[in-house]
Design a protein around this motif. Structure first.
Motif, PDB file in Angstrom:
ATOM      1  N   LEU A 285       0.818  -1.212   0.000  1.00 30.56           N
ATOM      2  CA  LEU A 285       0.000   0.000   0.000  1.00 30.56           C
ATOM      3  C   LEU A 285       0.855   1.266   0.000  1.00 30.56           C
ATOM      4  N   GLU A 286       2.044   1.210   0.554  1.00 35.35           N
ATOM      5  CA  GLU A 286       2.919   2.378   0.627  1.00 35.35           C
ATOM      6  C   GLU A 286       3.761   2.572  -0.629  1.00 35.35           C
ATOM      7  N   SER A 287       3.824   1.562  -1.490  1.00 35.12           N
ATOM      8  CA  SER A 287       4.740   1.597  -2.629  1.00 35.12           C
ATOM      9  C   SER A 287       4.258   2.574  -3.702  1.00 35.12           C
ATOM     10  N   ARG A 288       5.142   3.475  -4.095  1.00 36.00           N
ATOM     11  CA  ARG A 288       4.829   4.414  -5.179  1.00 36.00           C
ATOM     12  C   ARG A 288       4.935   3.757  -6.540  1.00 36.00           C
ATOM     13  N   ALA A 289       5.357   2.489  -6.556  1.00 28.48           N
ATOM     14  CA  ALA A 289       5.329   1.730  -7.808  1.00 28.48           C
ATOM     15  C   ALA A 289       3.895   1.527  -8.285  1.00 28.48           C
ATOM     16  N   LEU A 290       2.918   1.700  -7.399  1.00 28.41           N
ATOM     17  CA  LEU A 290       1.513   1.581  -7.785  1.00 28.41           C
ATOM     18  C   LEU A 290       1.136   2.619  -8.839  1.00 28.41           C
ATOM     19  N   ILE A 291       1.815   3.764  -8.840  1.00 28.61           N
ATOM     20  CA  ILE A 291       1.555   4.785  -9.862  1.00 28.61           C
ATOM     21  C   ILE A 291       2.705   4.849 -10.862  1.00 28.61           C
ATOM     22  N   GLY A 292       3.542   3.816 -10.886  1.00 28.16           N
ATOM     23  CA  GLY A 292       4.589   3.710 -11.899  1.00 28.16           C
ATOM     24  C   GLY A 292       5.914   4.319 -11.543  1.00 28.16           C
ATOM     25  N   GLU A 293       6.111   4.760 -10.300  1.00 29.60           N
ATOM     26  CA  GLU A 293       7.363   5.405  -9.915  1.00 29.60           C
ATOM     27  C   GLU A 293       8.307   4.413  -9.234  1.00 29.60           C
ATOM     28  N   LYS A 294       9.586   4.531  -9.557  1.00 28.37           N
ATOM     29  CA  LYS A 294      10.628   3.817  -8.832  1.00 28.37           C
ATOM     30  C   LYS A 294      11.434   4.858  -8.076  1.00 28.37           C
ATOM     31  N   VAL A 295      11.617   4.646  -6.785  1.00 24.58           N
ATOM     32  CA  VAL A 295      12.194   5.673  -5.923  1.00 24.58           C
ATOM     33  C   VAL A 295      13.525   5.192  -5.352  1.00 24.58           C
ATOM     34  N   PHE A 296      14.531   6.056  -5.430  1.00 22.11           N
ATOM     35  CA  PHE A 296      15.830   5.804  -4.812  1.00 22.11           C
ATOM     36  C   PHE A 296      16.157   6.973  -3.885  1.00 22.11           C
ATOM     37  N   GLU A 297      16.883   6.680  -2.826  1.00 20.72           N
ATOM     38  CA  GLU A 297      17.428   7.732  -1.973  1.00 20.72           C
ATOM     39  C   GLU A 297      18.944   7.587  -1.979  1.00 20.72           C
TER      40      GLU A 297
END
Length: 596
Positions: A285-297
């Motif tokens: 539910l927290e993953s922004r991959a749900l809207i197609g984004e891959k996130v790196f820090e």
């Protein structure tokens, strides 16, 4: 990133039942072997086989017995970040040593000291010295060196050698890590500039050599297709995610969602055979991959790669999900009979303003058998020495639920609740207030910035601090405005409930059907901002007098109802409804609680 993981504190584990002679009786010492493989490429090498062969030879020559039952292996765990100590086999070996299951005089064989740790030398030496001081003989199979108290007495440079090995290992890992971060940062920046056609991070893909899916860094509902050099959605995985989101938006908690997903046959498509659990639900539910984004820090800076994955949710659906997540104020429904009024954080005691709570019980009836009863109480009245100004302990929840459902079952009533009145919309008022505050802060900053270049009237030290604080406040208010605008967009796209929906649920809700109650609870949360219950509105009246219910819609409309506390019939509407301001000013009374 410099490995600055603090040394692992020693943990005392329960001793294993003694199966051999006591430690005080002489016995043949054991030699344990430890191997750490940090990459998949090392799995195909011959290092472990060579290490085992040398360990067997060394044990035979030095009077040790090679412990073949306890093989210490850390596959894929980083020695640079200390993962092998925190959650790996080496950490368990240290625990066993602290607990006395590994005795002084026994040995630990490993290929090289850099297998023991690649952390900064001060942390690497902590584990190393702990074992050596405790009498453990550490053997490196690559060069045949021994590190022990006896070896230190024979060769004083042995300790310096260990220090140099740890320094070299850490420097090598730091150089590799720095290069990997730099390459990853470059890929992220190129993607954000519009470049495409390349992968960022390890893909989740099917390995023909291994005959299984390698997980990589992509979510479990995606799969990399080498033929098209693109990432696609796995049909079963995408369907599972959509069902998971739907269950959550109905108000179900992670525990219920995990159980329902398993019952309905949805599987986690990560190739590991894992079952649904609360962590997996929350992480999805927290993953922004749900809207197609891959996130790196990377080095404290976040890089969001838009369009990296095929999206499952639309932007407005994602905003609605995040808003629902943010506004959850109570645990989700995990009970057999989900509550309606008390589960959304909208029901309050009208007398003191404290949230209402529900108390459940089962009672036996001669005719109907075992009956479920739920009562609504003021949350303040159940506290120790607490008392609400209301003279009535509680009311039955079912009549109040029936009254609200009946009221919303008429379209004319819903039209009154959702009348177009922007001035009465609390969300719109809050957004406008924040925008005004942002404009005021911007003007204040502009005045200070003009004086920054004025040599005749420079800013004092105090004024410079005020400027920094004002800039921080502007950043905070700007973020709040963006969040409120997002909420406003969600409200604009949100479908207004109809009387037909409420009427279709009424009988099933009162019959305690869990699915119907969850749907009704969602409708109630979308319709009402607040529901105030006056359990005994008139102290002079009999305690069986009607309950007063004040409904405040999300559009700001307020309607008061008089409800029969036993049947749930609406006996009339209230001509005067207490204002929110008056309710906000209400205080808890200081009188002593009633004797029950």
């Amino acid at each position: 990133m410099t490995a600055t993981t603090a040394p692992r504190p020693a943990r005392r584990l329960p001793r294993k039942p003694a199966q051999a002679t006591p430690a005080t009786v002489a016995r043949q010492p054991r030699l344990f072997t430890y191997a750490r493989i940090s990459s998949k490429k090392q799995e195909t090498g011959t290092g472990i086989a060579r290490q085992d062969a040398y360990a067997e030879k060394w044990a035979a020559e030095n009077g040790f017995v090679l412990d073949r039952e306890l093989r210490l292996e850390d596959l894929g765990l980083s020695g640079y970040h200390g993962d092998h100590v925190r959650r790996g086999a080496l950490g368990r070996f240290l625990d066993a040593f602290d607990a006395g299951d590994v005795l002084p005089g026994e040995g630990l064989a490993l290929e090289s000291l850099d297998r023991l740790s690649r952390q900064e030398p001060v942390f690497a030496r902590e584990h190393f010295d702990r074992l050596v001081r405790g009498g453990i003989r550490i053997i490196t199979t690559s060069d045949g060196k021994e590190f022990s108290l006896a070896a230190y007495r024979e060769d004083k440079t042995r300790s310096l050698w260990a220090e140099l090995v740890f320094m070299r290992a850490n420097e090598e890992s730091e150089t590799k890590s720095r290069g990997a971060r730099s390459a990853l940062k470059t890929h992220c920046e190129n993607w954000q500039k519009g470049a495409r056609g390349f992968l960022v991070g390890s893909p989740r893909m099917f390995s023909e050599a291994k005959g299984r899916i390698t997980r990589g860094t992509d979510p479990w509902w995606t799969l990399y297709d080498p033929a098209t050099n693109s990432i696609r959605l796995v049909d079963q995985g995408a369907a599972a995610v959509r069902r998971l989101v739907a269950l959550y938006m109905q108000g179900n908690g992670a525990l219920v969602i995990a159980r329902r997903m398993k019952e309905e046959g949805f599987e986690i498509g990560d190739g590991t055979g894992k079952h649904w659990n609360t962590f997996q639900v929350q992480r999805t539910l927290e993953s922004r991959a749900l809207i197609g984004e891959k996130v790196f820090e990377i080095e404290g800076q976040e890089y969001a790669l838009e369009g990296y994955y095929p999206p499952i949710l639309k932007p407005d659906e994602w905003d609605a999900l995040r808003l629902f997540w943010k506004n959850r104020e109570v645990p989700r429904a995990n009970a057999d009979v989900p509550p309606i009024l008390t589960a959304n954080g909208v029901a309050f005691c009208g007398s003191c303003g404290h949230p209402l709570i529900a108390s459940n019980q089962y009672k036996s009836r001669a005719k109907s058998g075992r009956v479920f009863i739920r009562r609504l109480r003021c949350g303040h009245s159940i506290k120790k020495d607490g008392a609400c100004r209301c003279e009535v302990d509680s009311v039955l929840a079912a009549p109040i639920e029936r009254a609200v459902l009946t009221f919303c079952g008429e379209q004319s009533n819903l039209d009154r609740l959702f009348r177009s009145d922007a001035s009465a919309n609390p969300a719109a008022e809050k957004l406008e207030a924040k925008r005004t505050e942002a404009v005021s802060l911007q003007a204040k900053i502009a005045r200070y910035e003009e004086r920054l270049e004025d040599e005749d009237d420079p800013l004092t030290k105090t004024e410079r601090k005020v400027l920094r604080d004002t800039e921080t406040a502007l950043e905070r208010v700007t973020a709040e405005v963006q969040e409120l605008e997002r909420e406003a967009r969600v409200g604009t796209h949100q479908k207004v409930s109809t009387a037909k929906e409420w009427s279709a649920l009424q009988k099933r809700v009162l019959d305690l059907d869990p699915d119907a109650r969850m749907k009704a609870r969602k409708l109630l949360a979308d319709t009402f901002e607040r529901i105030d219950l006056y359990m005994h509105p008139d102290p002079k009246a009999d305690k069986s007098a009607p309950v007063h219910v004040r409904l405040r819609s999300t559009q700001g409309a307020m309607i008061g109802l008089a409800v029969d506390r036993r049947t749930g019939d609406i006996v009339g509407e209230l001509s005067k409804v207490p204002s929110p301001e008056k309710l906000t000013e209400a205080k808890h009374t200081s009188r002593a609680p009633r004797k029950r």
